[in-house]
Design a protein around this motif. Structure first.
Motif, mmCIF file in Angstrom:
data_model
loop_
_atom_site.group_PDB
_atom_site.id
_atom_site.type_symbol
_atom_site.label_atom_id
_atom_site.label_comp_id
_atom_site.label_asym_id
_atom_site.label_seq_id
_atom_site.Cartn_x
_atom_site.Cartn_y
_atom_site.Cartn_z
ATOM 1 N N ARG A 283 12.150 76.512 11.860
ATOM 2 C CA ARG A 283 12.329 77.798 12.531
ATOM 3 C C ARG A 283 11.793 78.931 11.649
ATOM 4 O O ARG A 283 12.324 79.189 10.574
ATOM 5 C CB ARG A 283 13.797 77.999 12.890
ATOM 6 N N VAL A 284 10.752 79.588 12.167
ATOM 7 C CA VAL A 284 9.989 80.558 11.375
ATOM 8 C C VAL A 284 9.994 81.924 12.056
ATOM 9 O O VAL A 284 9.837 82.033 13.272
ATOM 10 C CB VAL A 284 8.534 80.070 11.190
ATOM 11 N N ALA A 285 10.169 82.970 11.239
ATOM 12 C CA ALA A 285 10.023 84.356 11.692
ATOM 13 C C ALA A 285 8.755 84.941 11.094
ATOM 14 O O ALA A 285 8.301 84.517 10.028
ATOM 15 C CB ALA A 285 11.240 85.187 11.273
ATOM 16 N N ILE A 286 8.182 85.933 11.788
ATOM 17 C CA ILE A 286 6.930 86.545 11.358
ATOM 18 C C ILE A 286 7.105 88.054 11.268
ATOM 19 O O ILE A 286 7.546 88.696 12.222
ATOM 20 C CB ILE A 286 5.791 86.224 12.345
ATOM 21 N N ALA A 287 6.745 88.618 10.121
ATOM 22 C CA ALA A 287 6.715 90.074 9.952
ATOM 23 C C ALA A 287 5.265 90.525 9.984
ATOM 24 O O ALA A 287 4.518 90.295 9.032
ATOM 25 C CB ALA A 287 7.371 90.476 8.634
ATOM 26 N N GLY A 288 4.855 91.117 11.093
ATOM 27 C CA GLY A 288 3.476 91.561 11.265
ATOM 28 C C GLY A 288 2.715 90.644 12.201
ATOM 29 O O GLY A 288 2.232 89.589 11.786
ATOM 30 N N VAL A 289 2.604 91.045 13.492
ATOM 31 C CA VAL A 289 1.972 90.185 14.500
ATOM 32 C C VAL A 289 0.491 90.558 14.614
ATOM 33 O O VAL A 289 0.020 91.036 15.646
ATOM 34 C CB VAL A 289 2.697 90.302 15.860
ATOM 35 N N GLY B 295 2.999 70.702 14.903
ATOM 36 C CA GLY B 295 3.665 71.133 16.127
ATOM 37 C C GLY B 295 5.173 71.231 16.023
ATOM 38 O O GLY B 295 5.832 71.697 16.960
ATOM 39 N N ASP B 296 5.735 70.813 14.886
ATOM 40 C CA ASP B 296 7.184 70.931 14.689
ATOM 41 C C ASP B 296 7.586 72.321 14.201
ATOM 42 O O ASP B 296 8.771 72.592 14.024
ATOM 43 C CB ASP B 296 7.671 69.886 13.677
ATOM 44 N N ILE B 297 6.606 73.190 13.966
ATOM 45 C CA ILE B 297 6.906 74.572 13.568
ATOM 46 C C ILE B 297 7.173 75.393 14.816
ATOM 47 O O ILE B 297 6.381 75.398 15.763
ATOM 48 C CB ILE B 297 5.736 75.176 12.770
ATOM 49 N N GLU B 298 8.279 76.102 14.830
ATOM 50 C CA GLU B 298 8.673 76.932 15.971
ATOM 51 C C GLU B 298 8.833 78.382 15.513
ATOM 52 O O GLU B 298 9.607 78.661 14.605
ATOM 53 C CB GLU B 298 9.991 76.422 16.563
ATOM 54 N N ILE B 299 8.098 79.279 16.139
ATOM 55 C CA ILE B 299 8.254 80.702 15.847
ATOM 56 C C ILE B 299 9.451 81.210 16.658
ATOM 57 O O ILE B 299 9.443 81.138 17.890
ATOM 58 C CB ILE B 299 6.989 81.505 16.193
ATOM 59 N N VAL B 300 10.472 81.705 15.959
ATOM 60 C CA VAL B 300 11.720 82.084 16.628
ATOM 61 C C VAL B 300 11.993 83.584 16.587
ATOM 62 O O VAL B 300 12.915 84.066 17.248
ATOM 63 C CB VAL B 300 12.918 81.317 16.028
ATOM 64 N N ALA B 301 11.216 84.336 15.809
ATOM 65 C CA ALA B 301 11.402 85.787 15.743
ATOM 66 C C ALA B 301 10.103 86.418 15.260
ATOM 67 O O ALA B 301 9.340 85.796 14.523
ATOM 68 C CB ALA B 301 12.551 86.159 14.803
ATOM 69 N N ALA B 302 9.861 87.662 15.693
ATOM 70 C CA ALA B 302 8.640 88.369 15.288
ATOM 71 C C ALA B 302 8.908 89.862 15.254
ATOM 72 O O ALA B 302 9.660 90.393 16.097
ATOM 73 C CB ALA B 302 7.496 88.050 16.249
#
Length: 380
Positions: A6-12, A48-55
């Motif tokens: 479960r990965v979050a991203i700062a800066g789309v 494919g097991d990486i899931e973006i859960v917040a941005a």
């Protein structure tokens, strides 16, 4: 092994877009050759097991929109890898602006730069907790010192790991590194390398000079591009850490460092029509047998953002495995392999060897402790 990372991203921006599309590309292409990846499977995890859960972002064309739409919004201009992205339940949240925007960017057309959203910033710590984020990718613009420190503090508060993809020194700063270790949180950084970019090639050729007995006397690396990263870097005051990061990556390959006047590495100009295409002009001058001179000139052209996509997918999976194994603090080998300014510079082959050992045995320590002197103190 848990189901997803479960990965979050700062800066789309463009890098986030390439990462998100690339994850879907490999998820839907199970038989594809895993180009750009160290391994198709790492510690039981596939891309494919990486899931973006917040941005998080600040642009009105992205904030409030589902992530699968926001990644294609202007000023993003990178190559489309997977046009039919499945609907995402992740809504891009308004981030605090802090120093994430350089004032000079207001002077450029909106389709080339940001359009600030008129919204109240979200509570980042709350979003990280509620989304179940395990890892935060820092994709803020170069020079975002205050914003990077803000997200690092959010990670420390929530127990989320940080993968710092920009040249603001966190993993390679002894105080930050110690704080993450004390909190028991793995961290990777700083300033992501591309799969085959200007820094990797420059490092490799510099090492080749050393190994073949050629004395490197002077060198430069000039980079031009047309994405918002290059536009942002027209503000030279935001480039201090970037130039340190890229220069140190090359200097570290030399037994005797070049004088500052004999090495120049850094972004050089912004050419709008190049979009996400980056062109590097590299020159190296040296002397060999009997001090006879030789010169190398090289031109490299790449699509900038996808060039780091596979590197970040590997870093994410490595970080997840490290979390499962109870590792803490700076993950040395993966930082050396994937980042320009890690706390300890290593030859790519040595870093790769340690990574392979880690996948079998656990994080390989470089000494019992990371001594203060291994952290870069060459800011002056």
């Amino acid at each position: 092994m848990e189901e997803n990372i479960r990965v979050a991203i700062a800066g789309v921006g463009n890098c986030a877009s390439s990462l998100f599309q690339g994850i879907e590309y490999y998820r839907q292409s199970a038989e594809a050759i895993p180009l750009g990846l160290m391994h198709w499977e790492m510690g039981g995890y596939l891309p494919g097991d990486i899931e973006i859960v917040a941005a998080f972002d600040i642009d009105k064309r992205k904030v409030g929109r589902p992530l699968h739409e926001a990644i294609f919004a202007p000023p993003n201009c990178t190559k489309v890898i997977w046009p039919d992205m499945p609907p995402s339940q992740v809504i891009v949240q308004m981030a605090p602006v802090l120093d994430g925007v350089s004032e000079h960017m207001r002077d450029y057309p909106e389709h080339r730069t940001f359009a600030l959203a008129d919204k109240k910033p979200c509570h980042v710590v709350k979003v990280l907790r509620e989304s179940g984020s395990e890892i935060l990718m820092n994709y803020m613009p170069v020079g975002s010192e205050e914003a990077t420190r803000f997200y690092a503090e959010c990670c420390l508060e929530t127990g989320v790991s940080l993968i710092n993809c920009i040249p603001v020194f966190v993993a390679s700063d002894q105080n930050w590194a110690r704080r993450f270790e004390e909190r028991g949180i793995p961290i990777i950084g700083d300033d992501v390398k591309s799969q085959l970019g200007a820094t990797v090639i420059h490092r490799t050729l510099t090492k080749l000079f050393e190994e073949r007995g050629v004395k490197l006397e002077r060198t430069y690396q000039l980079n031009v591009g047309g994405n918002t990263d290059f536009l942002n870097m027209l503000n030279r005051s935001r480039l201090i850490s970037k130039k340190i990061s890229k220069t140190e990556a090359v200097q570290s390959q030399l037994d005797i460092r070049l004088d500052n006047e004999n090495i120049h590495i850094g972004p050089s100009d912004y050419i709008p029509w190049q979009n996400d295409s980056k062109v590097c002009f590299l020159r190296m001058e040296g002397v060999g047998f009997a001090e006879v001179p030789l010169t190398i000139e090289l031109r490299l052209s790449v699509e900038d953002s996808p060039n780091s996509g596979g590197v970040t997918i590997d870093a994410i999976r490595y970080c997840k495995i490290a979390r499962e194994r109870g590792e803490k603090g700076v993950l040395i080998s993966i930082s050396a392999y994937t980042m320009k300014h890690p706390p300890i510079q290593m030859d790519e082959k040595e870093a790769r060897r340690l990574i392979e050992e880690f996948l079998v045995e656990g994080e390989v320590k470089v000494g019992e402790e990371i001594e203060e002197e291994v952290f870069t103190t060459r800011m002056a």
